[in-house]
Design a protein around this motif. Structure first.
Motif, PDB file in Angstrom:
ATOM      1  N   VAL A   1      15.630  -3.157  -8.614  1.00 42.74           N
ATOM      2  CA  VAL A   1      14.627  -2.179  -9.031  1.00 42.74           C
ATOM      3  C   VAL A   1      14.956  -1.746 -10.454  1.00 42.74           C
ATOM      4  O   VAL A   1      16.019  -1.197 -10.718  1.00 42.74           O
ATOM      5  CB  VAL A   1      14.616  -0.959  -8.084  1.00 42.74           C
ATOM      6  CG1 VAL A   1      13.588   0.066  -8.545  1.00 42.74           C
ATOM      7  CG2 VAL A   1      14.354  -1.400  -6.655  1.00 42.74           C
ATOM      8  N   HIS A   2      14.029  -2.025 -11.375  1.00 44.73           N
ATOM      9  CA  HIS A   2      14.228  -1.670 -12.773  1.00 44.73           C
ATOM     10  C   HIS A   2      13.149  -0.724 -13.265  1.00 44.73           C
ATOM     11  O   HIS A   2      13.245  -0.201 -14.370  1.00 44.73           O
ATOM     12  CB  HIS A   2      14.274  -2.919 -13.661  1.00 44.73           C
ATOM     13  CG  HIS A   2      13.291  -3.969 -13.271  1.00 44.73           C
ATOM     14  ND1 HIS A   2      11.936  -3.808 -13.381  1.00 44.73           N
ATOM     15  CD2 HIS A   2      13.496  -5.189 -12.709  1.00 44.73           C
ATOM     16  CE1 HIS A   2      11.332  -4.909 -12.933  1.00 44.73           C
ATOM     17  NE2 HIS A   2      12.267  -5.761 -12.514  1.00 44.73           N
ATOM     18  N   GLY A   3      12.133  -0.494 -12.482  1.00 45.99           N
ATOM     19  CA  GLY A   3      11.041   0.392 -12.864  1.00 45.99           C
ATOM     20  C   GLY A   3      10.038  -0.329 -13.751  1.00 45.99           C
ATOM     21  O   GLY A   3      10.270  -1.444 -14.211  1.00 45.99           O
ATOM     22  N   LYS A   4       8.914   0.327 -13.944  1.00 45.03           N
ATOM     23  CA  LYS A   4       7.842  -0.274 -14.746  1.00 45.03           C
ATOM     24  C   LYS A   4       8.001   0.095 -16.209  1.00 45.03           C
ATOM     25  O   LYS A   4       8.145  -0.780 -17.039  1.00 45.03           O
ATOM     26  CB  LYS A   4       6.488   0.161 -14.188  1.00 45.03           C
ATOM     27  CG  LYS A   4       6.289  -0.389 -12.781  1.00 45.03           C
ATOM     28  CD  LYS A   4       4.992   0.060 -12.169  1.00 45.03           C
ATOM     29  CE  LYS A   4       4.865  -0.516 -10.760  1.00 45.03           C
ATOM     30  NZ  LYS A   4       3.702  -0.025 -10.068  1.00 45.03           N
TER      31      LYS A   4
ATOM     32  N   ARG B   1      13.267  -4.437 -17.537  1.00 40.72           N
ATOM     33  CA  ARG B   1      12.857  -5.639 -16.791  1.00 40.72           C
ATOM     34  C   ARG B   1      13.212  -6.891 -17.584  1.00 40.72           C
ATOM     35  O   ARG B   1      13.778  -7.842 -17.058  1.00 40.72           O
ATOM     36  CB  ARG B   1      11.356  -5.602 -16.499  1.00 40.72           C
ATOM     37  CG  ARG B   1      10.860  -6.850 -15.765  1.00 40.72           C
ATOM     38  CD  ARG B   1       9.354  -6.845 -15.556  1.00 40.72           C
ATOM     39  NE  ARG B   1       8.646  -6.960 -16.816  1.00 40.72           N
ATOM     40  CZ  ARG B   1       7.843  -6.034 -17.336  1.00 40.72           C
ATOM     41  NH1 ARG B   1       7.613  -4.907 -16.712  1.00 40.72           N
ATOM     42  NH2 ARG B   1       7.251  -6.241 -18.496  1.00 40.72           N
ATOM     43  N   GLU B   2      12.907  -6.895 -18.869  1.00 38.18           N
ATOM     44  CA  GLU B   2      13.219  -8.056 -19.709  1.00 38.18           C
ATOM     45  C   GLU B   2      14.709  -8.279 -19.830  1.00 38.18           C
ATOM     46  O   GLU B   2      15.170  -9.423 -19.840  1.00 38.18           O
ATOM     47  CB  GLU B   2      12.577  -7.905 -21.086  1.00 38.18           C
ATOM     48  CG  GLU B   2      11.076  -8.101 -21.071  1.00 38.18           C
ATOM     49  CD  GLU B   2      10.664  -9.448 -20.471  1.00 38.18           C
ATOM     50  OE1 GLU B   2      11.284 -10.483 -20.795  1.00 38.18           O
ATOM     51  OE2 GLU B   2       9.742  -9.459 -19.638  1.00 38.18           O
ATOM     52  N   ALA B   3      15.495  -7.206 -19.906  1.00 34.81           N
ATOM     53  CA  ALA B   3      16.953  -7.342 -19.965  1.00 34.81           C
ATOM     54  C   ALA B   3      17.481  -7.954 -18.671  1.00 34.81           C
ATOM     55  O   ALA B   3      18.350  -8.835 -18.697  1.00 34.81           O
ATOM     56  CB  ALA B   3      17.604  -5.987 -20.223  1.00 34.81           C
TER      57      ALA B   3
ATOM     58  N   LEU C   1      18.571   0.190 -10.550  1.00 38.05           N
ATOM     59  CA  LEU C   1      19.209   0.374 -11.857  1.00 38.05           C
ATOM     60  C   LEU C   1      18.894   1.718 -12.501  1.00 38.05           C
ATOM     61  O   LEU C   1      19.429   2.021 -13.563  1.00 38.05           O
ATOM     62  CB  LEU C   1      18.798  -0.774 -12.787  1.00 38.05           C
ATOM     63  CG  LEU C   1      19.360  -2.132 -12.393  1.00 38.05           C
ATOM     64  CD1 LEU C   1      18.757  -3.223 -13.278  1.00 38.05           C
ATOM     65  CD2 LEU C   1      20.873  -2.147 -12.481  1.00 38.05           C
ATOM     66  N   HIS C   2      18.065   2.536 -11.885  1.00 40.47           N
ATOM     67  CA  HIS C   2      17.729   3.843 -12.459  1.00 40.47           C
ATOM     68  C   HIS C   2      18.969   4.729 -12.638  1.00 40.47           C
ATOM     69  O   HIS C   2      18.969   5.606 -13.484  1.00 40.47           O
ATOM     70  CB  HIS C   2      16.702   4.566 -11.581  1.00 40.47           C
ATOM     71  CG  HIS C   2      15.342   3.988 -11.678  1.00 40.47           C
ATOM     72  ND1 HIS C   2      14.810   3.201 -10.673  1.00 40.47           N
ATOM     73  CD2 HIS C   2      14.408   4.056 -12.642  1.00 40.47           C
ATOM     74  CE1 HIS C   2      13.602   2.827 -11.028  1.00 40.47           C
ATOM     75  NE2 HIS C   2      13.331   3.324 -12.219  1.00 40.47           N
TER      76      HIS C   2
ATOM     77  N   ARG D   1      11.600 -13.659  -9.297  1.00 39.86           N
ATOM     78  CA  ARG D   1      10.192 -13.386  -9.580  1.00 39.86           C
ATOM     79  C   ARG D   1       9.960 -11.900  -9.448  1.00 39.86           C
ATOM     80  O   ARG D   1      10.755 -11.182  -8.837  1.00 39.86           O
ATOM     81  CB  ARG D   1       9.284 -14.151  -8.623  1.00 39.86           C
ATOM     82  CG  ARG D   1       9.416 -13.725  -7.170  1.00 39.86           C
ATOM     83  CD  ARG D   1       8.465 -14.500  -6.262  1.00 39.86           C
ATOM     84  NE  ARG D   1       8.646 -14.166  -4.875  1.00 39.86           N
ATOM     85  CZ  ARG D   1       8.090 -13.126  -4.249  1.00 39.86           C
ATOM     86  NH1 ARG D   1       7.311 -12.290  -4.912  1.00 39.86           N
ATOM     87  NH2 ARG D   1       8.304 -12.916  -2.964  1.00 39.86           N
ATOM     88  N   LEU D   2       8.862 -11.444 -10.006  1.00 38.73           N
ATOM     89  CA  LEU D   2       8.488 -10.046  -9.851  1.00 38.73           C
ATOM     90  C   LEU D   2       8.135  -9.779  -8.399  1.00 38.73           C
ATOM     91  O   LEU D   2       7.684 -10.677  -7.668  1.00 38.73           O
ATOM     92  CB  LEU D   2       7.296  -9.699 -10.739  1.00 38.73           C
ATOM     93  CG  LEU D   2       7.592  -9.614 -12.229  1.00 38.73           C
ATOM     94  CD1 LEU D   2       6.310  -9.373 -13.013  1.00 38.73           C
ATOM     95  CD2 LEU D   2       8.602  -8.516 -12.524  1.00 38.73           C
ATOM     96  N   GLY D   3       8.314  -8.536  -7.977  1.00 39.24           N
ATOM     97  CA  GLY D   3       7.954  -8.144  -6.625  1.00 39.24           C
ATOM     98  C   GLY D   3       6.452  -8.222  -6.414  1.00 39.24           C
ATOM     99  O   GLY D   3       5.676  -8.300  -7.369  1.00 39.24           O
ATOM    100  N   ASP D   4       6.057  -8.189  -5.157  1.00 38.62           N
ATOM    101  CA  ASP D   4       4.637  -8.152  -4.832  1.00 38.62           C
ATOM    102  C   ASP D   4       4.261  -6.715  -4.474  1.00 38.62           C
ATOM    103  O   ASP D   4       5.061  -5.798  -4.654  1.00 38.62           O
ATOM    104  CB  ASP D   4       4.299  -9.151  -3.709  1.00 38.62           C
ATOM    105  CG  ASP D   4       5.102  -8.903  -2.443  1.00 38.62           C
ATOM    106  OD1 ASP D   4       5.557  -7.754  -2.207  1.00 38.62           O
ATOM    107  OD2 ASP D   4       5.280  -9.851  -1.678  1.00 38.62           O
TER     108      ASP D   4
END
Length: 105
Positions: A58-61, A67-69, A28-29, A84-87
């Motif tokens: 991929v939304h970045g940190k 991420r919330e959106a 999404l960057h 779920r979040l990635g590992d």
């Protein structure tokens, strides 16, 4: 130009199409935050059409707003079985792993 393995979406602020490979990974960057829901919806549909049921978004940190959106959108989407979040090998909290409904048993 979009091909059977790609999907075109509008580039941020230009109106020009961006070709997105439909391979189960969406970064999404490239897109403006206001485009997140539309791009995510179209990407999920394109994946389902191709029989892809496991996605990595991929939304970045960053601040966590994107991420919330993404998570809010996924919670409301009946096509999503789980996410779920990635590992440590798939992007950690900078990526979300998504399982879509309807995959072969």
């Amino acid at each position: 130009m979009a091909t059977p393995d790609n999907h075109a979406a509008a580039a941020p602020d230009s109106g020009e199409p961006v070709v997105i490979p439909i391979n189960g990974e969406l970064d999404l960057h490239t897109f403006a935050p206001r485009e997140t829901a539309r791009v995510l919806d179209a990407y999920i549909e394109a994946c389902l059409e191709r029989g892809i049921y496991s996605l990595r978004v991929v939304h970045g940190k960053g601040t966590g707003a994107l991420r919330e959106a993404v998570h809010a959108r996924l919670r409301r989407d009946a096509r999503v079985e789980s996410f779920r979040l990635g590992d440590e090998t798939s992007g950690g909290w900078g990526a979300t792993l998504v399982r879509l409904r309807g995959r072969p048993k």
